[in-house]
Design a protein around this motif. Structure first.
Motif, PDB file in Angstrom:
ATOM      1  N   UNK A  20       0.844  -1.193   0.000  1.00 30.02           N
ATOM      2  CA  UNK A  20       0.000   0.000   0.000  1.00 30.02           C
ATOM      3  C   UNK A  20       0.879   1.242   0.000  1.00 30.02           C
ATOM      4  N   UNK A  21       0.619   2.138  -0.938  1.00 30.12           N
ATOM      5  CA  UNK A  21       1.377   3.385  -1.076  1.00 30.12           C
ATOM      6  C   UNK A  21       0.511   4.548  -0.616  1.00 30.12           C
ATOM      7  N   UNK A  73      12.517  -2.577  -3.710  1.00 27.23           N
ATOM      8  CA  UNK A  73      12.442  -1.381  -4.549  1.00 27.23           C
ATOM      9  C   UNK A  73      13.042  -0.167  -3.838  1.00 27.23           C
ATOM     10  N   UNK A  74      13.637   0.708  -4.618  1.00 25.00           N
ATOM     11  CA  UNK A  74      14.073   2.011  -4.133  1.00 25.00           C
ATOM     12  C   UNK A  74      12.897   2.961  -4.346  1.00 25.00           C
ATOM     13  N   UNK A  75      12.321   3.450  -3.251  1.00 28.36           N
ATOM     14  CA  UNK A  75      11.104   4.250  -3.346  1.00 28.36           C
ATOM     15  C   UNK A  75      11.364   5.746  -3.484  1.00 28.36           C
ATOM     16  N   UNK A 111       9.374   5.302 -10.772  1.00 24.44           N
ATOM     17  CA  UNK A 111       8.428   5.938 -11.698  1.00 24.44           C
ATOM     18  C   UNK A 111       6.978   5.906 -11.229  1.00 24.44           C
ATOM     19  N   UNK A 112       6.552   4.826 -10.589  1.00 25.74           N
ATOM     20  CA  UNK A 112       5.159   4.756 -10.150  1.00 25.74           C
ATOM     21  C   UNK A 112       4.874   5.777  -9.053  1.00 25.74           C
ATOM     22  N   UNK A 113       5.825   5.991  -8.158  1.00 26.09           N
ATOM     23  CA  UNK A 113       5.633   7.015  -7.126  1.00 26.09           C
ATOM     24  C   UNK A 113       5.684   8.405  -7.746  1.00 26.09           C
ATOM     25  N   UNK A 114       6.591   8.626  -8.681  1.00 22.18           N
ATOM     26  CA  UNK A 114       6.677   9.929  -9.350  1.00 22.18           C
ATOM     27  C   UNK A 114       5.354  10.271 -10.028  1.00 22.18           C
TER      28      UNK A 114
END
Length: 279
Positions: A95-96, A188-190, A196-199
């Motif tokens: 979950x993000x 993963x490096x967040x 890219x998904x967080x960006x």
């Protein structure tokens, strides 16, 4: 009411990982404001995803603290900051949660928009060889999506900025030796510039914030009128009792207490969400 209160404003995005690029276009297109990264800003002092520095503040408190520091370093009364967290305690689902804060010191505004979404990235896993690392790297989209490795005698050593497979292999070999053969953890490096998904989530929140800043409060006319919370309690279609389903969105002002209730389109909730009909 739509207005452009920030035309020509300089907004400092407190980041050392390129987040200002994610907000620059929507703030320019929608508000006519320029978003920059503050010089010489160390956001790692407030905690790191990789764990070398503990994150002691709540996400909202951390975002506010970073934003104010960025404003100070940039000499502007307008600041942005985002803070993300990833919860991998749900099995294979991560979950993000992301919050984006905007501060306008001249008006006394402190606005927050946020999202909770499932991350497309898997949680970290234990490995003992490069052969085990390669399928994981492929699954997450490496090297565009960054990776980090954690190992050592007590798991205290972290390696990141692993830009190529050769660098990844060397770092993995080093940590396996330090760990006495392993296992070590690959994850993963967040950080925004390596995820890219967080960006993408941050860019969407920046657009939401820019649009919100064009909306003024019907009562005091301060900018930033928008959704502040939700109201649950949509009534069951069968028994009429309130459920946990969202009934309305609540928009509010960041300066005065004025709020507006905006009902959701649905008139009733399905009985399957009702604790009385479906206990």
């Amino acid at each position: 009411m739509i207005t452009q209160p920030y035309s020509g404003a300089l907004v400092a995005f407190a980041t050392m990982h390129g987040k200002e690029r994610l907000a620059r276009q929507p703030f320019l297109d929608i508000l006519g404001a320029d978003v920059v990264a503050p010089p010489d800003l160390d956001t790692d002092q407030f905690g790191t995803f990789s764990g070398e520095i503990a994150r002691t503040l709540s996400p909202r408190a951390a975002a506010r603290t970073k934003a104010r520091l960025g404003m100070q370093l940039s000499g502007t009364p307008y600041g942005l900051s985002s803070e993300g967290s990833f919860n991998s305690g749900l099995g294979f689902l991560v979950e993000h949660q992301e919050v984006l804060t905007f501060i306008d010191e001249t008006r006394g505004l402190d606005l927050v928009v946020g999202s909770i979404t499932p991350s497309p990235l898997p949680p970290g896993r234990s490995i003992t060889s490069m052969d085990e690392a390669l399928p994981y790297a492929t699954a997450v989209g490496y090297p565009e999506q960054g990776l980090l490795i954690r190992g050592g005698a007590a798991g205290e050593e972290v390696r990141k900025n692993l830009d190529t497979y050769d660098v990844l292999s060397d770092a993995l070999g080093e940590l396996l030796r330090l760990s006495g053969g392993g296992p070590v953890t690959i994850a993963p490096d967040y950080r925004a510039h390596r995820c890219p998904s967080r960006a993408e989530v941050i860019a969407t929140l920046a657009q939401t914030m820019a649009r919100r800043l064009t909306m003024t409060c019907p009562l005091c006319h301060a900018p930033g009128f928008g959704q502040v919370t939700i109201e649950r309690g949509l009534r069951c279609a069968d028994c009429g009792q309130p459920t946990h389903v969202i009934a309305a969105d609540i928009s509010g002002c960041g300066l005065c207490p004025h709020t507006v209730r905006i009902p959701r389109p649905a008139q009733h909730a399905s009985p399957r969400w009702c604790d009385f009909c479906n206990p």
